[in-house]
Design a protein around this motif. Structure first.
Motif, PDB file in Angstrom:
ATOM      1  N   TYR A 205       0.837  -1.203   0.000  1.00 36.80           N
ATOM      2  CA  TYR A 205       0.000   0.000   0.000  1.00 36.80           C
ATOM      3  C   TYR A 205       0.871   1.252   0.000  1.00 36.80           C
ATOM      4  CZ  TYR A 205      -3.116   3.588   1.934  1.00 36.80           C
ATOM      5  OH  TYR A 205      -3.822   4.739   2.153  1.00 36.80           O
ATOM      6  N   GLN A 206       1.840   1.293   0.918  1.00 39.94           N
ATOM      7  CA  GLN A 206       2.704   2.481   0.987  1.00 39.94           C
ATOM      8  C   GLN A 206       3.501   2.640  -0.303  1.00 39.94           C
ATOM      9  OE1 GLN A 206       2.281   4.581   3.178  1.00 39.94           O
ATOM     10  NE2 GLN A 206       1.400   3.501   4.929  1.00 39.94           N
ATOM     11  N   GLU A 207       4.002   1.537  -0.809  1.00 43.10           N
ATOM     12  CA  GLU A 207       4.797   1.627  -2.040  1.00 43.10           C
ATOM     13  C   GLU A 207       3.931   2.077  -3.212  1.00 43.10           C
ATOM     14  OE1 GLU A 207       8.353  -1.516  -0.952  1.00 43.10           O
ATOM     15  OE2 GLU A 207       6.842  -2.103  -2.446  1.00 43.10           O
ATOM     16  N   ALA A 208       2.687   1.574  -3.222  1.00 46.46           N
ATOM     17  CA  ALA A 208       1.783   1.949  -4.311  1.00 46.46           C
ATOM     18  C   ALA A 208       1.455   3.442  -4.213  1.00 46.46           C
ATOM     19  CB  ALA A 208       0.505   1.114  -4.254  1.00 46.46           C
ATOM     20  N   LEU A 209       1.199   3.891  -2.989  1.00 42.46           N
ATOM     21  CA  LEU A 209       0.884   5.317  -2.805  1.00 42.46           C
ATOM     22  C   LEU A 209       2.003   6.192  -3.340  1.00 42.46           C
ATOM     23  CD1 LEU A 209      -0.651   6.059   0.712  1.00 42.46           C
ATOM     24  CD2 LEU A 209      -1.741   6.159  -1.548  1.00 42.46           C
ATOM     25  N   SER A 210       3.240   5.822  -2.999  1.00 41.06           N
ATOM     26  CA  SER A 210       4.323   6.702  -3.428  1.00 41.06           C
ATOM     27  C   SER A 210       4.673   6.489  -4.893  1.00 41.06           C
ATOM     28  CB  SER A 210       5.546   6.551  -2.523  1.00 41.06           C
ATOM     29  OG  SER A 210       5.944   5.213  -2.501  1.00 41.06           O
ATOM     30  N   ALA A 263      -3.401   0.080 -12.787  1.00 41.58           N
ATOM     31  CA  ALA A 263      -4.569  -0.580 -12.201  1.00 41.58           C
ATOM     32  C   ALA A 263      -4.138  -1.454 -11.023  1.00 41.58           C
ATOM     33  CB  ALA A 263      -5.283  -1.413 -13.250  1.00 41.58           C
ATOM     34  N   GLY A 264      -2.983  -2.105 -11.181  1.00 42.47           N
ATOM     35  CA  GLY A 264      -2.464  -2.949 -10.100  1.00 42.47           C
ATOM     36  C   GLY A 264      -2.216  -2.125  -8.844  1.00 42.47           C
ATOM     37  N   LEU A 265      -1.559  -0.992  -9.029  1.00 44.80           N
ATOM     38  CA  LEU A 265      -1.269  -0.132  -7.872  1.00 44.80           C
ATOM     39  C   LEU A 265      -2.574   0.374  -7.253  1.00 44.80           C
ATOM     40  CD1 LEU A 265       1.783   1.991  -9.134  1.00 44.80           C
ATOM     41  CD2 LEU A 265       1.785  -0.071  -7.727  1.00 44.80           C
ATOM     42  N   GLN A 266      -3.499   0.770  -8.116  1.00 43.55           N
ATOM     43  CA  GLN A 266      -4.781   1.248  -7.591  1.00 43.55           C
ATOM     44  C   GLN A 266      -5.491   0.146  -6.814  1.00 43.55           C
ATOM     45  OE1 GLN A 266      -6.301   2.587 -11.337  1.00 43.55           O
ATOM     46  NE2 GLN A 266      -5.870   4.762 -10.910  1.00 43.55           N
ATOM     47  N   GLY A 267      -5.370  -1.071  -7.322  1.00 45.73           N
ATOM     48  CA  GLY A 267      -5.987  -2.204  -6.627  1.00 45.73           C
ATOM     49  C   GLY A 267      -5.400  -2.374  -5.231  1.00 45.73           C
TER      50      GLY A 267
END
Ligand code: ARG
Length: 654
Positions: A205-210, A263-267
């Motif tokens: 989650y944190q990695e996706a956010l950044s 889309a993966g990161l958003q997921g």
């Protein structure tokens, strides 16, 4: 001796006489595609004539007249521009098979010059549940090890566990912050994998956010690039237009990939935000990504508490894996994971520096390699060692300990570059005599052609895969028995296990390992397809025939008698049986167990044609009956041994 090898040996002196390297041409003697061209065909006269500046048909005729085929083949025939067609003598074939029937190695001789192989396979990162991707490395590696051993080589199998990486930072973080003592004691493995999954989700989650803004930006840029490209008029020159279209296609694919990544990161973000418990945890642990790396670094630096937790957790992880290995009947000679090499990493870096092979660049220690865009990093700026460092230490240890001729790494294709670099660095470092091979394989895909996932988008755990394969096998058996009206045998559970696990392994092994393959429960259990089930069924049928004839494999193979070829199909079956050894040799050329699976499929088909055309128990004479029973027995033994080399069992009835 296998017939192909024997034929090649007969050609060798002739090629030597012509002063060419026989090895360049002998590979072009192969089984004929069509029986009307004989059993084997030599196709090298065309390239050889080119080299010698001669007429290929004349060359073929000359070689054929000099070729000594005594006792092995009928006189050779020249066809077309210079093909040499060869047909084994019936007597040779009969004698060979008679001997094979009485031999536990089925006539396959051990290698004249045995080599030592280290085979690195399975090698999962422990603490993460094993998933469908692991099955490929595990079953391909296991079967290569079995085949290599069967051919008389020395083999050391080594499960290079990832038991020292970031996943432990995650578990340690989880234990320190989210652990529930009672739950942990009640069900340690379940609890630990729950902790791992939770921390993983929060880190993702944190990695996706950044990472999301940058990724979205790339998407926008790619859209613009594509837009511009589309706006340009198509060049009138045909070739240029073709180039342009290719470029457009590539650009569109790249955009699709980028969108998928977004889309993966958003997921990953949504997974946390849509869950109130997770989102409050995420808020409370907003530095979790960095913290996990710190926990890992502390472990590596010898922090007592982290080491204690690592020692406590590891046995549970191993136990978890062991359950899967037992169900798959996989065992290793060695299980030296990454942690085993930890102490050796500092010295590895020192040695490479001392020899001037590694130097500092932007704070990191790197090995610069010719032919690669980026160097291989062996120590990060913060002092941490990497996967590559531990793989270098592993090569040094293996060479010192077992002095192998070859090390095989059965690892998925995404690590291609890692191994290319690793091998190049190892050679620079002085390991030139050991052959290093990345036996790479493709991805397991679902029906939709995308990497195989559960409906919820998670990777499929191996355990549930095995369960489902056994369930489906049970259904197949029930249907089979519904048709014949027979009772399911008493050990039906054991049979379902053998059929289910066998189907799963074979589905993987029968594919060309380099390609991705579509996973399908229905396909892998087809009774008449290229499946383990089909060959297992064949084996069980033969056992039924032998019971009917009141004989056994043991008694037929203890006193093998002469064989007869009354019908052409009997000789066809005999030839198929005689090719077992050369198939195994062929597997090792490029490490392709699918060649053995393909062989077993053909053998099974040939057997059923034979059984269709020839009465066995009711054969016209007692001698013919014995001969046919022997062909049946050798078929069963070849299937049993062949499947065994793929790591698959047979059952006496099904
Ligand atoms: N643990 C690694 C992974 O899961 C595979 C290790 C393969 N073997 C090796 N010596 N690098 O990706």
């Amino acid at each position: 001796m296998n017939p192909l090898q024997e034929i090649r040996d007969r050609f060798t002196p002739l090629l030597e006489q012509l002063q060419v390297n026989p090895a360049d041409y002998l590979g072009q003697i192969r089984p004929s595609q069509d029986a009307k061209f004989g059993d084997y065909q030599a196709n090298f006269c065309m390239p050889l004539a080119g080299k010698l500046k001669r007429n290929s048909r004349e060359l073929a005729a000359e070689l054929t007249s000099q070729l000594d085929l005594t006792g092995l083949c009928d006189p050779a025939e020249v066809a077309g521009p210079g093909f040499i067609n060869l047909r084994l003598k019936d007597e040779w074939l009969r004698a060979h098979l008679q001997a094979a029937l009485g031999d536990p190695q089925l006539g396959v001789n051990p290698a004249a010059e045995p080599r030592t192989y280290v085979i690195d396979y399975s090698s999962p990162n422990v603490a993460k549940p094993m998933h469908v991707g692991h099955i490929r490395s595990t079953v391909i590696g296991d079967s290569l090890a079995k085949i290599t051993r069967f051919l008389g080589h020395r083999v050391v199998t080594d499960n290079h566990l990832g038991d020292w990486g970031t996943q432990f930072g995650m578990i340690i973080y989880g234990l320190k912050h989210f652990s529930d003592r009672v739950e942990y004691e009640r069900n340690p493995i379940g609890h630990l994998s729950g902790l791992y999954r939770l921390v993983r989700k929060l880190v993702d989650y944190q990695e996706a956010l950044s990472g999301l803004p940058r990724q979205e930006q790339s998407c926008v840029e790619q859209e613009q690039r594509l837009e511009q490209l589309r706006a340009q008029p198509l060049p009138s020159d045909k070739r240029e237009a073709k180039e342009r279209n290719k470029e457009l296609e590539k650009g569109a694919q790249r955009l699709a990939d980028l969108r998928e990544e977004v889309a993966g990161l958003q997921g990953k973000i949504a997974a946390v935000q849509q869950d109130s418990r997770l989102s409050s945890l995420a808020a409370a642990h907003s530095r979790i990504d960095a913290a996990v790396l710190e926990e890992t670094a502390k472990l590596h630096a010898g922090d007592e508490e982290n080491l204690r937790l690592w020692r406590e957790v590891l046995p549970f992880c191993r136990e978890d894996m062991q359950r899967i290995y037992s169900r798959l009947q996989i065992a290793f000679d060695q299980e030296l994971g990454e942690s085993f090499y930890h102490e050796m990493l500092g010295p590895v870096v020192a040695s490479l520096r001392q020899q001037g092979l590694a130097r500092e660049s932007e704070g990191a220690v790197c090995v610069f390699l010719d032919g690669f865009e980026t160097p291989m990093i062996i120590q990060k700026r913060d002092g941490a060692f990497l996967y590559s460092t531990s793989d270098l230490a592993t090569i040094e240890y293996r060479v010192k300990t077992w002095n192998p001729d070859v090390i095989l790494y059965v690892v998925d294709h995404r690590q291609h570059e890692h191994f290319e670099k690793l091998f190049a660095a190892a050679r620079l470092w002085g390991f030139q005599d050991v052959e290093l091979v990345h036996v790479s394989f493709g991805t397991v895909l679902g029906d939709d052609g995308k990497p195989f996932k559960t409906r919820a988008g998670d990777t499929v755990g191996l355990e549930s895969l095995l369960d489902e394969a056994e369930n489906r096998a049970r259904q197949v058996l029930a249907e089979l028995h519904g048709e014949t009206g027979e009772q399911l045998p008493g050990n039906a559970e054991r049979i379902a296990e053998v059929i289910g696990i066998g189907a799963l392994k074979y589905a993987d092994l029968s594919q060309n390992r380099a390609s991705d393959y579509k996973f399908s429960y229905d396909k892998m259990l087809e009774l008449k397809g290229n499946t383990a089930t089909y060959s297992q069924y064949c084996y069980a049928r033969v056992m039924g025939i032998l019971r009917n004839a009141e004989t056994t494999l043991e008694s037929l193979s203890s006193r093998p008698g002469p064989l007869q070829f009354a019908e052409p199909i009997e000789r066809t079956l005999a030839l198929a049986l005689a090719r077992f050894g050369e198939t195994l040799e062929e597997v090792l050329v490029d490490y392709r167990p699918n060649l053995l699976a393909g062989y077993l499929f053909e053998l099974t088909q040939t057997f059923f044609r034979f059984y269709d055309q020839c009465s066995v128990v009711q054969a016209a004479t007692a001698e013919l009956r014995t001969s046919r029973l022997q062909l049946c027995a050798l078929t069963a033994l070849t299937i049993r041994t062949g499947l065994g080399l793929l790591g698959i069992d047979v059952v006496e009835r099904m």
